[in-house]
Write an enzyme that holds these catalytic residues in place. Structure first.
Site, short mmCIF file in Angstrom:
data_model
loop_
_atom_site.label_atom_id
_atom_site.label_comp_id
_atom_site.label_asym_id
_atom_site.label_seq_id
_atom_site.Cartn_x
_atom_site.Cartn_y
_atom_site.Cartn_z
N LYS A 209 -7.39 -6.50 -0.75
CA LYS A 209 -7.21 -5.98 0.64
C LYS A 209 -8.33 -5.04 0.50
O LYS A 209 -9.25 -4.95 1.53
CB LYS A 209 -6.07 -5.79 0.82
CG LYS A 209 -5.76 -5.13 2.36
CD LYS A 209 -4.32 -4.95 2.72
CE LYS A 209 -4.23 -3.99 4.07
NZ LYS A 209 -2.92 -3.77 4.48
N GLU A 215 -7.72 -2.44 -11.25
CA GLU A 215 -7.42 -3.50 -11.97
C GLU A 215 -8.28 -4.62 -11.74
O GLU A 215 -8.78 -5.41 -12.42
CB GLU A 215 -5.80 -3.79 -12.05
CG GLU A 215 -4.95 -2.91 -12.51
CD GLU A 215 -4.53 -1.74 -11.68
OE1 GLU A 215 -5.21 -1.36 -10.66
OE2 GLU A 215 -3.59 -1.02 -12.03
N GLY A 269 0.01 -5.58 2.04
CA GLY A 269 -0.21 -6.48 0.68
C GLY A 269 0.75 -7.43 0.27
O GLY A 269 0.75 -8.87 0.31
N ARG A 270 2.16 -6.80 0.27
CA ARG A 270 3.18 -7.67 -0.04
C ARG A 270 3.64 -8.91 0.94
O ARG A 270 4.48 -9.45 0.81
CB ARG A 270 4.25 -6.72 -0.44
CG ARG A 270 4.89 -5.83 0.73
CD ARG A 270 5.70 -4.85 -0.09
NE ARG A 270 6.21 -3.48 0.72
CZ ARG A 270 5.38 -2.49 1.06
NH1 ARG A 270 4.20 -2.41 0.23
NH2 ARG A 270 5.73 -1.66 1.62
N GLU A 355 9.49 -2.04 -3.04
CA GLU A 355 8.26 -1.42 -2.53
C GLU A 355 8.32 -1.07 -1.27
O GLU A 355 8.06 -0.02 -0.59
CB GLU A 355 7.04 -2.11 -2.91
CG GLU A 355 5.82 -1.33 -2.77
CD GLU A 355 4.39 -2.01 -3.38
OE1 GLU A 355 3.97 -1.74 -4.35
OE2 GLU A 355 4.13 -2.79 -2.46
N HIS A 386 22.93 -17.12 -19.50
CA HIS A 386 22.97 -16.98 -20.99
C HIS A 386 22.47 -15.73 -21.52
O HIS A 386 22.17 -15.35 -22.53
CB HIS A 386 22.55 -18.03 -21.71
CG HIS A 386 22.97 -19.60 -21.38
ND1 HIS A 386 23.85 -19.92 -22.30
CD2 HIS A 386 22.99 -20.25 -20.61
CE1 HIS A 386 24.48 -21.10 -22.02
NE2 HIS A 386 23.94 -21.36 -20.52
N LYS A 514 -1.45 6.18 -10.27
CA LYS A 514 -2.93 5.83 -10.27
C LYS A 514 -3.85 7.06 -10.54
O LYS A 514 -4.85 7.05 -11.07
CB LYS A 514 -3.25 5.10 -9.05
CG LYS A 514 -2.46 3.81 -9.02
CD LYS A 514 -3.45 2.83 -7.79
CE LYS A 514 -2.71 2.38 -7.00
NZ LYS A 514 -3.26 1.68 -5.66
C1 G6Q Z 1 1.51 -4.14 -1.41
C2 G6Q Z 1 0.80 -3.10 -1.93
C3 G6Q Z 1 0.04 -3.26 -3.20
C4 G6Q Z 1 -1.17 -4.05 -3.20
C5 G6Q Z 1 -1.88 -3.76 -4.64
C6 G6Q Z 1 -3.47 -4.64 -4.44
O1 G6Q Z 1 2.22 -4.15 -0.29
O2 G6Q Z 1 -0.01 -2.61 -0.80
O3 G6Q Z 1 0.90 -4.14 -4.17
O4 G6Q Z 1 -1.11 -5.43 -2.71
O5 G6Q Z 1 -2.04 -2.50 -4.64
O6 G6Q Z 1 -4.11 -3.88 -3.36
P1 G6Q Z 1 -5.45 -4.63 -3.08
O7 G6Q Z 1 -5.16 -5.89 -2.35
O8 G6Q Z 1 -5.93 -3.50 -2.03
O9 G6Q Z 1 -6.36 -4.78 -4.22
#
Ligand code: G6Q
Length: 549
Positions: A209, A215, A269-270, A355, A386, A514
Site C-alpha cells: 500500500k 521487507e 491493509g488488513r 491488529e 491432537h 520497526k
Molecule cells: C494492516 C497493516 C499492515 C500492512 C503491512 C504492509 O492493516 O497496515 O499489516 O498491511 O505493514 O504494508 P504495505 O502494504 O504498506 O507494504
C-alpha cells in the site's frame, strides 16, 4: 475532552450483575430445559452460512442485555457511519471503506464529496483485463513464454489476505497456474520460492500500500535482481507489476506506473484483499470467481446493515465475545476451521482481530479500563485436536471456540469428510457437556480398573464441560461463502471496536519495533562500538557479531 467509559453505561452495569447470578449456570441445563434452544440461537445468511451459537453460556436475557449494551453504544449509527464513508479512522483521519470494493449494486459512496465508485470500477476493469491476459497467455513474459508462476511479494495485510484466500480457493485455480508468496525478510523465504521458479515464466506482483515497507522492498529488489540477471534489465517491464496507493514510490522502484494497480487510503491493509491486493487470487481463480467472493461479502454487508441487532450475525458473535472477554474474564479465543483449505484462516484472523482491536487507548485518547482484543489462535481440525485441544478441554480457563465446517468437501474421498464432521460435532458436544467424575468412574469400572485405580484416575478423566463454541456451517468453501465468512469476521471485529470505543483501523503498535530495527541495522553491519541500548540488547548485538565473524 468528552470521555465515556463503557463501564459506566447502565447496560454494562446490568450485564455485570447478570453475570454474578448467571455464572454458575450450566449450558447442559439450558439445553435440557429448552428443547428449542438450538433453533432459537441459530442465524443464517441466505442458505450459504449458518451460525449456531446455542453452545454458549448465554440465556435469552443475556442476549437482550448484550444488545442493550450495543444500542447504548449507538452501534446502529456507527454502522451507518462506516458505510457512509465518515472518517471513523480518527487517528489517521481516514474513511474505512473496504465495503465500497464489494458494493455490488454500485450505489454512490462519497469520500470528501466525491463518489469513489467510478474509480473502483475502472481499477477492477483493469484488473479483470490483466488477470485474463495472464491466464490466457495474452500478456506474456519477456521471452514470449506464458506466465504461469505468480509470486506475490508483500507482508501483513498485503500478504495474509491473498495467501489465505488463494489457499481457500485452491480448487478453483486454473490448471497450470501456481501462486507463491514471499513475505518474511528472512532470506530463506525468498530463496525457497526462487529456487522453484523459472524466470521466463514468472510474474512478480509487488503488493504494498505504502511502497515503503522494508521487507517488501528488500524482497522485491532481490527478486528483481534475480530476474534481471537471468533475462536482462528490459525484462522487468514484463515480469513486475505493483499494487499500491503510492505511484511515486512505484516509479522510483522502477516499475512503470502502467503496470501499477491502484487502491486508496480508505482501504486498510488488513481489509485489502477485496482490492487489487487480490490480484494474485484473481489470476489464479479468475475474475468471475473473485467477483463471486465480493458478492458473498456484499450479502453479508447488507445483512449487517439491515438486520436488527438480535438477528445480525456479526453483531451476535461480537457481543458474545464481549460477554466472555469483559464479563466472564476469558481473554483467549480459538478459531478452528475443519477444512484443510482454510488452514491459513486463523493466521489471517489473528491480524484482523488483534491488529484492529489490540489497543489500550480509546478514541478520546484515554486509557481504557477494560480488556480489549483477546488472544486469538487456531489451526485446522483435526490436526489441532491432537495438539492444543488438551488445554481447551481441561485447561484452567475455558477458551471460546469458533468451529467452521463445510457440509460438503471439495475432496469427498471415501468417508474422510464424514469422519472429519463427526469429529467437530463431537468436540462441540464434549466441550459443552463434559464428563462428571461419577461418569468417569463408571467408565473406568467398566474397563476393569480396580477401586484404587478408579479413585485415583477419575478426576484426571473428568471434564468440567460448560465450555463454549460457535458452529459456523457452510455448504461448501466456495468464493461466495468465503466472501461472506470473511466479511462476517470483519464486521464482528468492527462491532467489538465500537463497544470498546477504540479506533480499530490504525496499527500504531507495529511502529516502534520497526523504527528501532533501523537503528540497530548499522550497528550489526558496521561494528559500532559505542552501543547505547540496555545491557541485554548490547550483549545480543555483540554475540551475534562475534558469531557471524
Ligand atoms: C494492516 C497493516 C499492515 C500492512 C503491512 C504492509 O492493516 O497496515 O499489516 O498491511 O505493514 O504494508 P504495505 O502494504 O504498506 O507494504
Amino acid at each position: 475532552m468528552f470521555e465515556r467509559s463503557v463501564k459506566n453505561l447502565k447496560s454494562w452495569k446490568k450485564l455485570e450483575s447478570h453475570y454474578k447470578h448467571f455464572k454458575k449456570t450450566e449450558m447442559k441445563d439450558l439445553f435440557d430445559k429448552d428443547a428449542d434452544r438450538a433453533a432459537k440461537f441459530t442465524l443464517s445468511l441466505d442458505d450459504a452460512l449458518w451460525v449456531d451459537f446455542s453452545k454458549n453460556r448465554v440465556s435469552e436475557k443475556t442476549m437482550t442485555l448484550l444488545m442493550n449494551l450495543a444500542r447504548e453504544c449507538r452501534l446502529e449509527n456507527k454502522i451507518k457511519s462506516m458505510f457512509r464513508g465518515d472518517k471513523i479512522n480518527i487517528t489517521e483521519n481516514r474513511a474505512v471503506l473496504h465495503t465500497a470494493l464489494r458494493n455490488r449494486e454500485n450505489k454512490p459512496v462519497m469520500v470528501d464529496g466525491k463518489d469513489v465508485m467510478p474509480e473502483i470500477n475502472a481499477v477492477f476493469a483493469k484488473m479483470r483485463k490483466f488477470s485474463e491476459d495472464v491466464r490466457y497467455g495474452n500478456f506474456k513474459g519477456h521471452t514470449g513464454k506464458k506466465l504461469t508462476n505468480i509470486v506475490n511479494i508483500g507482508i501483513g495485510g498485503s500478504d495474509l489476505g491473498p495467501v489465505m484466500v488463494s489457499e481457500a480457493l485452491k480448487k478453483y485455480w486454473m490448471k497450470g497456474i501456481n501462486c507463491y508468496f514471499i513475505s518474511n525478510i528472512d532470506g530463506t523465504a525468498c530463496a525457497e520460492v526462487l529456487d522453484k521458479l523459472d524466470p521466463e515464466t514468472t510474474l512478480f506482483i509487488v503488493a504494498s500500500k505504502t511502497f515503503t515497507t522494508i521487507e517488501t522492498l528488500t524482497n522485491a529488489r532481490t527478486c528483481r535482481k534475480w530476474l534481471a540477471d537471468a533475462l536482462g534489465e528490459p525484462a522487468v517491464a514484463k515480469h513486475f507489476v505493483a499494487l499500491s496507493t503510492n505511484v511515486e514510490k512505484v516509479r522510483e522502484f522502477g516499475i512503470n506506473p502502467e503496470n501499477m494497480f491502484e487502491f486508496w487510503d480508505f482501504v486498510g491493509g488488513r481489509y485489502s484483499v477485496w482490492s487489487v491486493i487480490g490480484l494474485s487470487v484473481a489470476i489464479a481463480v479468475g475474475m468471475d470467481n473473485f467477483e463471486k467472493m465480493l458478492d458473498g461479502a456484499y450479502a453479508m454487508d447488507k445483512h449487517f446493515q439491515e438486520m436488527p441487532l438480535e438477528s445480525n450475525i456479526p453483531v451476535v458473535l461480537a457481543m458474545i465475545g464481549i460477554w466472555y472477554n469483559n464479563f466472564a474474564g476469558l481473554h483467549r479465543y480459538a478459531v478452528i476451521p475443519y477444512d484443510q483449505y482454510l488452514k491459513y484462516l486463523p493466521a489471517y484472523l489473528q491480524q484482523m482481530d488483534m491488529e484492529s482491536n489490540g489497543k489500550s487507548v480509546d478514541v478520546n485518547g484515554a486509557f481504557v479500563r477494560y480488556a480489549t482484543a483477546p488472544v486469538l489462535f487456531g489451526g485446522a481440525g483435526t490436526d489441532v485436536q491432537h495438539s492444543f485441544f488438551q488445554l481447551i478441554h481441561q485447561g484452567t480457563e475455558a477458551v471460546p471456540c469458533d468451529f467452521i465446517i463445510p457440509a460438503i468437501s471439495h475432496n469427498e474421498i471415501g468417508d474422510h469428510h464424514e469422519i472429519l464432521l463427526a469429529n467437530v460435532l463431537a468436540q462441540g458436544e464434549a466441550l459443552m457437556r463434559g464428563k462428571t467424575e461419577k461418569e468417569a468412574a463408571e467408565e473406568l469400572k467398566k474397563s476393569g480398573k480396580t477401586k484404587e485405580e478408579i479413585s485415583f484416575l477419575k478426576r484426571f478423566k473428568s471434564f468440567s464441560g460448560n465450555r463454549p463454541s460457535n458452529f459456523i456451517l457452510l455448504k461448501k468453501i466456495d468464493p461466495y461463502s468465503l466472501g461472506a465468512l470473511i466479511a462476517m469476521y470483519e464486521h464482528k471485529v468492527f462491532v467489538q471496536g465500537i463497544i470498546w470505543n477504540i479506533d480499530s483501523f490504525d496499527q500504531m503498535g507495529v511502529e516502534l519495533g520497526k523504527q528501532m530495527a533501523l537503528n540497530i541495522l548499522p550497528e550489526l553491519q558496521n561494528n559500532v562500538y559505542d552501543l547505547k541500548h540496555d545491557s541485554s540488547t548490547n550483549q545480543l548485538i555483540k554475540l551475534i557479531r562475534r558469531m557471524r565473524k
